[in-house]
Design an enzyme around this catalytic site. Sequence first.
Site, PDB file in Angstrom:
ATOM      1  N   TYR A 158       0.854  -1.185   0.000  1.00 33.91           N
ATOM      2  CA  TYR A 158       0.000   0.000   0.000  1.00 33.91           C
ATOM      3  C   TYR A 158       0.888   1.233   0.000  1.00 33.91           C
ATOM      4  CZ  TYR A 158      -4.205  -2.746   0.869  1.00 33.91           C
ATOM      5  OH  TYR A 158      -5.250  -3.619   0.745  1.00 33.91           O
ATOM      6  N   GLU A 159       0.545   2.203  -0.839  1.00 34.33           N
ATOM      7  CA  GLU A 159       1.390   3.384  -0.974  1.00 34.33           C
ATOM      8  C   GLU A 159       1.530   4.127   0.354  1.00 34.33           C
ATOM      9  OE1 GLU A 159      -0.505   5.662  -4.010  1.00 34.33           O
ATOM     10  OE2 GLU A 159      -2.109   6.372  -2.725  1.00 34.33           O
ATOM     11  N   ALA A 160       0.607   3.901   1.262  1.00 38.81           N
ATOM     12  CA  ALA A 160       0.696   4.523   2.580  1.00 38.81           C
ATOM     13  C   ALA A 160       1.960   4.098   3.322  1.00 38.81           C
ATOM     14  CB  ALA A 160      -0.535   4.164   3.404  1.00 38.81           C
ATOM     15  N   ILE A 183      -7.158   3.366   1.368  1.00 36.25           N
ATOM     16  CA  ILE A 183      -5.872   2.693   1.279  1.00 36.25           C
ATOM     17  C   ILE A 183      -4.993   2.988   2.488  1.00 36.25           C
ATOM     18  CG2 ILE A 183      -5.685   2.342  -1.187  1.00 36.25           C
ATOM     19  CD1 ILE A 183      -4.171   5.008  -1.238  1.00 36.25           C
TER      20      ILE A 183
END
Lengths: 306, 306, 274, 274
Positions: free
Chosen positions: D67-69, D83
């Site tokens: 996840y880009e987080a 997300i």
Amino acid sequence: MSGSKVATMRDAVGALVRDGDTVAIEGFTHLISFAAGHEIIRQRRRDLVLARMTPDVIYDQMVAAGVARKLIFSWLGNPGVGGLNAIRRVTEGADTSLELEEYSHFGMVARYAAGAANLPFMPLRSYFETDLPVANPLIRPIESPYGDGTVYAVPPLKPDVTVIHAQRADAAGNTQVWGLLGCQKEAAFAADRVIVVVEELVDETVIRADPNRTIVPGIVVDAVVVEPWGAHPSYVQGRYDRDNRFYRDWDPISRDPAATDQWLRDWVYDLDGRAAYAEKLGAERLRALLPSGPAPSGVVDYGEYR
Amino acid sequence: MSGSKVATMRDAVGALVRDGDTVAIEGFTHLISFAAGHEIIRQRRRDLVLARMTPDVIYDQMVAAGVARKLIFSWLGNPGVGGLNAIRRVTEGADTSLELEEYSHFGMVARYAAGAANLPFMPLRSYFETDLPVANPLIRPIESPYGDGTVYAVPPLKPDVTVIHAQRADAAGNTQVWGLLGCQKEAAFAADRVIVVVEELVDETVIRADPNRTIVPGIVVDAVVVEPWGAHPSYVQGRYDRDNRFYRDWDPISRDPAATDQWLRDWVYDLDGRAAYAEKLGAERLRALLPSGPAPSGVVDYGEYR
Amino acid sequence: MAAERPGGEGGPAGTGAAAAFSKSEMMIVAAARELAGQRVCFVGVGLPNIAVNLAKRTVAPDMELVYEAGVFGARPARLPLSIGDPTIVTGATAVTSMWELFAYYLQGGLIDVGFLGAAQIDRFGNINTTVIGDYAHPKTRLPGSGGACEIAINARQIFVIMRQSARSFVERIDFRTSPGNLGGAEKAERIRREQGWLGRGPSVVVTDLGIWHFDETGEMRLDFLHPGATLDEIRATLGWEPHISPSLAPTPVPTPEELRLIRDELDPEGMYTK
Amino acid sequence: MAAERPGGEGGPAGTGAAAAFSKSEMMIVAAARELAGQRVCFVGVGLPNIAVNLAKRTVAPDMELVYEAGVFGARPARLPLSIGDPTIVTGATAVTSMWELFAYYLQGGLIDVGFLGAAQIDRFGNINTTVIGDYAHPKTRLPGSGGACEIAINARQIFVIMRQSARSFVERIDFRTSPGNLGGAEKAERIRREQGWLGRGPSVVVTDLGIWHFDETGEMRLDFLHPGATLDEIRATLGWEPHISPSLAPTPVPTPEELRLIRDELDPEGMYTK
């Protein structure tokens, strides 16, 4: 070490956020300081440049309240719900009075990193063959000095003020976070002034027991505000969950300018701070946001070396 | 997740380190994999390019054993003691047969970071008005695309193999470190192949209980070698202290090529691995390196979210 | 003034019994005292390490110690032998990757003082820690920059501690590893401004003979002479004709407490002070 | 073939009772199945989130979710609404800063599949998520790139999931947020090679009507038609004359287990499937 930086939110915002400032309230879905955003609204700051990777509901509220003249961002939405209606009203069609400066996520992160590292630019492999460098001429090509082609650069972003929310800090501002770290470290180091809002003020010994957990040292922090539930409706890992209902409820409210104004009166202007906000939300609603159980990290041993 | 990567040091080095490779054994004073260095000597690898910020005693031993043709580095010494005598013999005066490629610490870190991030260069504010860009023409000026001057760039460093030592990993190679982190994350992500050497193999659940502590995910790891005391005479935070006596003893040994050869026979060639080395050091010497007491990190709660 | 011998002696500042001390001890004490009032100090390998740790126990208890190994706010329980040591980690405020330490703390402008050692230095405080002789075929291969090059450029000011000798205080250094005041203050200030350096260059060099600050021309000026040292000795250990302060003063001798800290706590084995 | 209506129906692949399912459910199931055999998937916001989480529970249990987080190896105990969600952190393999996630994981080349949604797409898989209309005075202001622009360039291949409509499958997108096969495979491959992209571009677009892969010209080609969908419907929801595979096949219908996972575990509130 030196004197305590603990302050009320009113005093911290009053002293550190000025009309016309570039303000970054950072935190990627996690640890978003709604409390600071509301205090900025309450103190009726004007002409702010609001920087944030994901200007979600908090910036929609701030734009609705008239504090902003410009957004710097990479993703503009109410995550999991839809658009940001107050922002759309001033960025679409006839009324495009809110200025936009737009990057991708990595571009925004790289801007903060360049700001934190005092670099004139940061290179990255984004933007090839897209319209983003056309839309934003601050995204510029740069040739490698090793003759192996061209990448893109973004300029440093150095906010006047960065606000971050964290699980805990000591009175000197040494701040620890677990869970998603977002770009808070970079945004804090890049800023001229930093406000840290925490769920819990802890003794220095708690910080020093686990120094690898520190994301921001007190030396870059100007004020520590203790504000439990200060990140609601976003969440704090291990403390409380995202209040999804709030994000969904905001959609119809924000579609109606009158309802938006009423919401700002009821939940911001007419309250004197976060404690009143939490009380108005009610114990039952807050209790429903507690984690379903604990998930302890375990302990590591740093060892004593005398 | 998928299959176990646990291997013996012999098999890991045998399969992953090849003659002519660029090899980085990283760890800044902390967590230096002497065990891997010794195995590379034992397997008589040749023509290696050895990269390391601080080629300390381990690279002095490897150079003495004839495995290296070149060093890439930023500080060349026996920390707290003096010079590296085997390396000096092939870098001073008439015999400069060991090739040197030299940066500053930040330059080396930035090279690994550029390698890890697949960037053609990394900019930094070092080297102004120094002789380093003259000595090393790979340090090159680069102009900011924002018209605000010139900084320097370093090229990416992508080792064929990076070896790091850590407190713990699971069988898939998910690796956790506390204490000094050095540039291990960057050096591992930058490499084609990665060997992780650990004091302790742990279950995946230990790693997943504290995901913020993970510095390298298993996806970039090719082999996990369980080798307690594998970092001796360097140290492992919370496990054992630096063996300062070893660093001091190395100085007279390394001044004498015959004594150096004898040491390599006694402590490397004639031993079949790290367990034998630890046994030869003796329980008493090892016991004296244990921390004087525990220093527990405390526990944080990630919370269960179902 | 104390007799001229290694291990000069003198009474502690003010009153009290005379205590014998070595030239190295005087150097370390004088260097530590220069740190009074400083807030954040980047600690170099070697002599800076003991001087900074002494300052933390005396004149600068609130000073934050930064180690390039990735530590901010270290509280070493013993003198770290090298700049990477488990004792600088346990109990520290923050431990970070070296990327973040160099990029965000140092290059980001948070360091007030960078405290360096040197093999060669010139009158303008330019430093060589790379080679003696020709770079390609050196007479002596020294450690190289480590973090010194970027510390010299990015720390707000630079302190240097090193023993004085004709081999080390030279008219022309063999290699410029870390920039000082270049060819003089005027040029140095112009270049720093044009290139946006955060560092304002060297401000003090403490030796085993005295304390040098930098005057308006950017050159070292002798402001204090240690007990037991003479101007002849100063001149004999310098490769240039020195600027001497018209108000040259004797360095106050070490106090018993300073000596006790060095001998009992910081360097019981005499690694730095022998 | 099932009757043409929203919520087509059909027997599960092989035998078993017929189960009713919606077009969205078919789309999510088809997208999840495309992930069989993939090792590392970068999960985008919206529909990709549920498709990837379904794949993790069915065809790709060992697939690592990124996840880009800042999360690698997520094991969400519930479907993350957005997300960024605490459930993607607890029990994950690694949580890292977004700088490191984008620089070392994505740009460093560790991502096999980037899974994106889109507002507009063209025949070559170029994507717009920025504006409808003119950039300066848009008719509709969309969210913008988020991480999509760099995912499209750096992930080894790109999967897209989106509902088909004449407004979204257009001859010419209003803004190119994320590059696909540009003006065709030949040009795209040359540019990727010259500029050293790690990504090989889009490989599949799953819609509520069918499954499109990319042919040798770099254009979308319809390989599977969902039960209940027709070629007329396909053409009515496209801004260009589509390439249709000569071996066009019906998409196997969702299994009861796939539907159970979506309805009971992943999306009990019907956020994605209504």
